[in-house]
Design a protein around this motif. Sequence first.
Motif, PDB file in Angstrom:
ATOM      1  N   HIS A 127       0.968  -1.416   0.010  1.00 38.22           N
ATOM      2  CA  HIS A 127       0.042  -0.096  -0.152  1.00 38.22           C
ATOM      3  C   HIS A 127       1.033   1.234   0.105  1.00 38.22           C
ATOM      4  CE1 HIS A 127      -3.463  -2.495   0.470  1.00 38.22           C
ATOM      5  NE2 HIS A 127      -2.768  -2.932   1.930  1.00 38.22           N
ATOM      6  N   MET A 128       1.949   1.045   0.423  1.00 38.11           N
ATOM      7  CA  MET A 128       3.072   2.182   0.716  1.00 38.11           C
ATOM      8  C   MET A 128       3.583   2.625  -0.681  1.00 38.11           C
ATOM      9  SD  MET A 128       4.169   4.283   3.130  1.00 38.11           S
ATOM     10  CE  MET A 128       3.284   5.526   2.053  1.00 38.11           C
ATOM     11  N   VAL A 129       3.882   1.424  -1.287  1.00 43.46           N
ATOM     12  CA  VAL A 129       4.448   1.683  -2.860  1.00 43.46           C
ATOM     13  C   VAL A 129       3.372   2.365  -3.711  1.00 43.46           C
ATOM     14  CG1 VAL A 129       5.286   0.541  -5.048  1.00 43.46           C
ATOM     15  CG2 VAL A 129       6.088  -0.018  -2.612  1.00 43.46           C
ATOM     16  N   ASN A 130       2.080   1.938  -3.612  1.00 37.17           N
ATOM     17  CA  ASN A 130       1.043   2.307  -4.410  1.00 37.17           C
ATOM     18  C   ASN A 130       0.639   3.598  -4.124  1.00 37.17           C
ATOM     19  OD1 ASN A 130       0.746  -0.366  -5.818  1.00 37.17           O
ATOM     20  ND2 ASN A 130      -0.636  -1.078  -4.330  1.00 37.17           N
ATOM     21  N   ALA A 131       0.648   4.137  -2.955  1.00 36.22           N
ATOM     22  CA  ALA A 131       0.138   5.356  -2.575  1.00 36.22           C
ATOM     23  C   ALA A 131       1.217   6.348  -3.193  1.00 36.22           C
ATOM     24  CB  ALA A 131       0.193   5.567  -0.945  1.00 36.22           C
ATOM     25  N   VAL A 132       2.432   6.044  -3.045  1.00 31.96           N
ATOM     26  CA  VAL A 132       3.534   6.945  -3.628  1.00 31.96           C
ATOM     27  C   VAL A 132       3.649   7.182  -4.985  1.00 31.96           C
ATOM     28  CG1 VAL A 132       6.096   7.226  -3.786  1.00 31.96           C
ATOM     29  CG2 VAL A 132       5.057   6.554  -1.390  1.00 31.96           C
ATOM     30  N   VAL A 133       3.311   6.003  -5.597  1.00 36.84           N
ATOM     31  CA  VAL A 133       3.446   5.988  -7.098  1.00 36.84           C
ATOM     32  C   VAL A 133       2.234   6.879  -7.751  1.00 36.84           C
ATOM     33  CG1 VAL A 133       3.167   4.673  -9.378  1.00 36.84           C
ATOM     34  CG2 VAL A 133       4.727   3.767  -7.428  1.00 36.84           C
ATOM     35  N   ALA A 134       0.988   6.336  -7.129  1.00 39.20           N
ATOM     36  CA  ALA A 134      -0.173   7.081  -7.352  1.00 39.20           C
ATOM     37  C   ALA A 134      -0.150   8.780  -7.178  1.00 39.20           C
ATOM     38  CB  ALA A 134      -1.511   6.498  -6.537  1.00 39.20           C
ATOM     39  N   SER A 135       0.375   8.978  -6.227  1.00 43.44           N
ATOM     40  CA  SER A 135       0.267  10.469  -5.803  1.00 43.44           C
ATOM     41  C   SER A 135       1.297  11.455  -6.552  1.00 43.44           C
ATOM     42  CB  SER A 135       0.437  10.686  -4.661  1.00 43.44           C
ATOM     43  OG  SER A 135       1.396  10.269  -3.672  1.00 43.44           O
ATOM     44  N   GLU A 136       2.759  10.667  -6.650  1.00 40.60           N
ATOM     45  CA  GLU A 136       3.615  11.406  -7.064  1.00 40.60           C
ATOM     46  C   GLU A 136       4.252  11.114  -8.559  1.00 40.60           C
ATOM     47  OE1 GLU A 136       5.724  13.566  -5.065  1.00 40.60           O
ATOM     48  OE2 GLU A 136       3.948  13.589  -4.306  1.00 40.60           O
ATOM     49  N   ASP A 137       3.880   9.853  -8.865  1.00 39.72           N
ATOM     50  CA  ASP A 137       4.195   9.490 -10.487  1.00 39.72           C
ATOM     51  C   ASP A 137       3.821   8.289 -10.999  1.00 39.72           C
ATOM     52  OD1 ASP A 137       5.663   9.485 -12.803  1.00 39.72           O
ATOM     53  OD2 ASP A 137       7.503   9.290 -11.949  1.00 39.72           O
ATOM     54  N   LYS A 138       2.490   8.510 -11.627  1.00 46.30           N
ATOM     55  CA  LYS A 138       1.745   7.345 -11.955  1.00 46.30           C
ATOM     56  C   LYS A 138       2.399   6.566 -13.293  1.00 46.30           C
ATOM     57  CE  LYS A 138      -1.661   9.929 -14.739  1.00 46.30           C
ATOM     58  NZ  LYS A 138      -2.940  10.313 -15.007  1.00 46.30           N
ATOM     59  N   ARG A 139       3.204   7.367 -13.918  1.00 44.41           N
ATOM     60  CA  ARG A 139       3.772   6.747 -15.009  1.00 44.41           C
ATOM     61  C   ARG A 139       5.366   6.314 -14.673  1.00 44.41           C
ATOM     62  NH1 ARG A 139       0.616  10.460 -17.626  1.00 44.41           N
ATOM     63  NH2 ARG A 139       2.013  12.324 -17.241  1.00 44.41           N
ATOM     64  N   PHE A 140       5.584   6.112 -13.241  1.00 44.94           N
ATOM     65  CA  PHE A 140       6.850   5.867 -12.968  1.00 44.94           C
ATOM     66  C   PHE A 140       7.482   4.779 -13.596  1.00 44.94           C
ATOM     67  CE2 PHE A 140       9.551   3.581  -9.784  1.00 44.94           C
ATOM     68  CZ  PHE A 140      10.921   4.320  -9.982  1.00 44.94           C
ATOM     69  N   TYR A 141       6.636   3.820 -13.668  1.00 41.96           N
ATOM     70  CA  TYR A 141       7.493   2.182 -14.210  1.00 41.96           C
ATOM     71  C   TYR A 141       7.336   2.230 -15.729  1.00 41.96           C
ATOM     72  CZ  TYR A 141       7.575  -0.052  -9.662  1.00 41.96           C
ATOM     73  OH  TYR A 141       7.917  -0.181  -8.288  1.00 41.96           O
ATOM     74  N   ARG A 142       6.692   3.395 -16.459  1.00 40.24           N
ATOM     75  CA  ARG A 142       6.832   3.460 -17.867  1.00 40.24           C
ATOM     76  C   ARG A 142       7.708   4.249 -18.467  1.00 40.24           C
ATOM     77  NH1 ARG A 142       1.269   3.307 -16.554  1.00 40.24           N
ATOM     78  NH2 ARG A 142       0.915   5.432 -17.508  1.00 40.24           N
ATOM     79  N   HIS A 143       7.982   5.319 -17.752  1.00 40.16           N
ATOM     80  CA  HIS A 143       8.957   6.467 -18.534  1.00 40.16           C
ATOM     81  C   HIS A 143      10.369   6.177 -18.304  1.00 40.16           C
ATOM     82  CE1 HIS A 143       9.962   8.135 -14.340  1.00 40.16           C
ATOM     83  NE2 HIS A 143       8.811   8.488 -14.155  1.00 40.16           N
ATOM     84  N   PHE A 144      11.138   6.899 -18.843  1.00 34.85           N
ATOM     85  CA  PHE A 144      12.807   6.671 -19.082  1.00 34.85           C
ATOM     86  C   PHE A 144      13.419   7.771 -17.754  1.00 34.85           C
ATOM     87  CE2 PHE A 144      11.321   9.246 -22.483  1.00 34.85           C
ATOM     88  CZ  PHE A 144      12.463  10.531 -22.152  1.00 34.85           C
ATOM     89  N   GLY A 145      12.782   8.088 -16.955  1.00 37.36           N
ATOM     90  CA  GLY A 145      13.321   9.149 -15.944  1.00 37.36           C
ATOM     91  C   GLY A 145      12.813  10.320 -15.928  1.00 37.36           C
ATOM     92  N   ILE A 146      12.490  11.018 -17.209  1.00 39.36           N
ATOM     93  CA  ILE A 146      11.779  12.338 -17.154  1.00 39.36           C
ATOM     94  C   ILE A 146      10.433  12.094 -17.986  1.00 39.36           C
ATOM     95  CG2 ILE A 146      13.750  13.639 -17.074  1.00 39.36           C
ATOM     96  CD1 ILE A 146      13.957  13.964 -20.222  1.00 39.36           C
ATOM     97  N   SER A 147       9.682  13.158 -17.693  1.00 38.24           N
ATOM     98  CA  SER A 147       8.199  12.893 -18.550  1.00 38.24           C
ATOM     99  C   SER A 147       7.987  14.197 -19.059  1.00 38.24           C
ATOM    100  CB  SER A 147       7.329  12.587 -17.237  1.00 38.24           C
ATOM    101  OG  SER A 147       5.845  12.703 -18.052  1.00 38.24           O
TER     102      SER A 147
END
Length: 706
Positions: A127-147
């Motif tokens: 839940h901690m990982v999901n909350a951080v990704v959802a609120s801070e960077d929902k494309r974190f696992y898809r982008h190459f470092g910058i969006s």
Amino acid sequence: MSGNGKKRAPLVAERRHSGGKPATKRKAPARRKARPQKRRGPLGWIAAVIGGILKFIWRLTWRLGAVVAILLAIGVYYFASQLPPASELVDGRARGSVTLTDRSGDIFAWRGDQFGGMITVDSVSPHMVNAVVASEDKRFYRHFGISPRGIASAIRINLRAGRGPLSGNGGSTITQQVAKLLCLGEPFDPQEWDSEAAYEADCRRTTLWRKAKEAVFALALETAYTKDEILTIYLNRAYLGAGARGFEAASERYFGVSAREVVPAQAAMLSSLLPAPSSRAPTRDLQRAQERANVVIGLMEVQGLLSASAAQEARENPATLSPNARQEVGGYFADWVMASGPEFFTRDTTEDVVIRTTLDPAIQLAAEDALAWVFENKVRAGSEAEAAIVVMSADGAVRAMVGGRDNTVVQGFNRATMAVRQTGSAFKPFIFAAALELDFSPLDLVNDVETCWNTPGSGQWCPQNYDRQYKGTIDLVQALAESRNVPAVVLSEDVGREVVRTVATGFGIESDLAAGPALALGVSESTLLEMTGAYAGILNGGSSVTPYGLVELRLQGDNEPLMTQGGGIGERVIRERAARQLTYMMHQVVQSGTGVRAQIDGWQIAGKSGTTQAARDAWFIGFTGDYVTGVWMGYDDNSPLTGVTGGGLPADIWRETMTRVLAGRAPTPLPMQTPTGGGTTVSGPTNLEAPNQEILNVLEGILSGG
């Protein structure tokens, strides 16, 4: 090769075209007439110019693009080659932390940045990982470092809000935030930076060049580490308010549980702190923190990271603070312990340290509540008067400390330990202690009449009683109970000022004591902590005490302490009989003298009030059979109080404090001795230019055990 010797004519095609006509000599083709050039009109010339420019730009762009790509690749390779293993980047603190526990071992305060230990994406609550990704960077696992999409959106929002394109929303990915947390690879250098705060402020600066460098560093992070490693660094290094570095420390700080165990509501609240951790800390406003957590819960639900039923449950059961996080007690006490402990393990520690203290949270809450109640109900609205409270045991163990009306300040001005003020009549018990030690009786008589003393270099000095009245011959009990000034000076001069100084110093008054006869009226200065500790020596039977708050210091994770501190009782100052007689006399102060407002039904109380010249300081220090409590009241700028004496509001604060402390306890009798005999009259004024050496020798012999 065959032949008959005759030359054969070269073969020539007789006919080249159908029709069978013999070949004839070809005519040269007619020259084409030149096409007439069309004249370019204005639009043609403009199109030609634009076309030429576009061709030039294209040629320049792809060449520049190639150069930039090469430079970018070099930059990414350079930064990536400098990066250590991800596990070495999880704790970036240059200093350690201090966790303070009360006398029962429960945490009540933290100092410095806390790091709760390394967590990873695999070990922390999902839940901690999901909350951080959802609120801070929902494309974190898809982008190459910058969006680019995120950056463009942030610039648009900033411009619409009337800010600069780089001010406000940053559009940073988690990877870029990690780049900032790592300060783009520049470590903290204490020689270059005045403090970590200044270093971190510089790391957060937003300029065009820094954003470009940040992007390159982010690409290097993506090259050197996996996505999970980058997120692990973020989970461990992000600041989440209240001195918590990383989600493990924050979870322990706010909820009292590990980040491995947080539920969705807790994870959402922690994640909601990331944009502004200090101002959003739930210890500041829990309801607002819960509202922001609901926003994160909604994001998790929309992005498919939390089911509808789990999201609804999280909204219905919002995260709440742990009891320790809610209390927020003992801030002044914690600061005092930090200042009084060894510097290399407190203020400048590079280790994580745990200190067990003498604090009693129930007594601390009682003192804080009592002070607030008196100022709310008995002090005029808008008053800027301040007050301080110290509660300690007879051995000097400090159980509570209030350094001012605002309990939320950290490293603020602690009036209990830092305010050095005149003590007024609160000093008088040391005069009577010296007399009793020299076998005066509480029932001995002293003349309370208008009297003057000649002081070298100053002429005549004629002290007055507070009420401007004189009562003639009275005993020492009455003189102390009513805080008569003239009898106090007469007794001090008769005993000898040096003897009085010796006793006061023995009890722990370390400030410079006045040289003239005014010593008896408390013109010397001291702190509330020092004075309360001196009175503790009277309660414990006549031995000095050193006020202390630190009991045990150890490194976090270790079971064996690095240092311990036992009781604060020191050498004997006066005999026990003298201390018990003095306790009786101070009991009469509360029973019928200036301290009657400190009375508590069913309890024996001894104490002494004190009011300085022009009422700039008002004191009441008293004790029961268990605790010594000191109260000081005054203005920080030394302005006079209006209508306040030590037997007034300070005694009220004392009574309100101790009423709460003693609630539900069986009364403890005072260790006092009722006097017998007496009747000797203390001599009148003298012109002592030197101490009474004979009496001083007797006292020093007693103090040395002779």
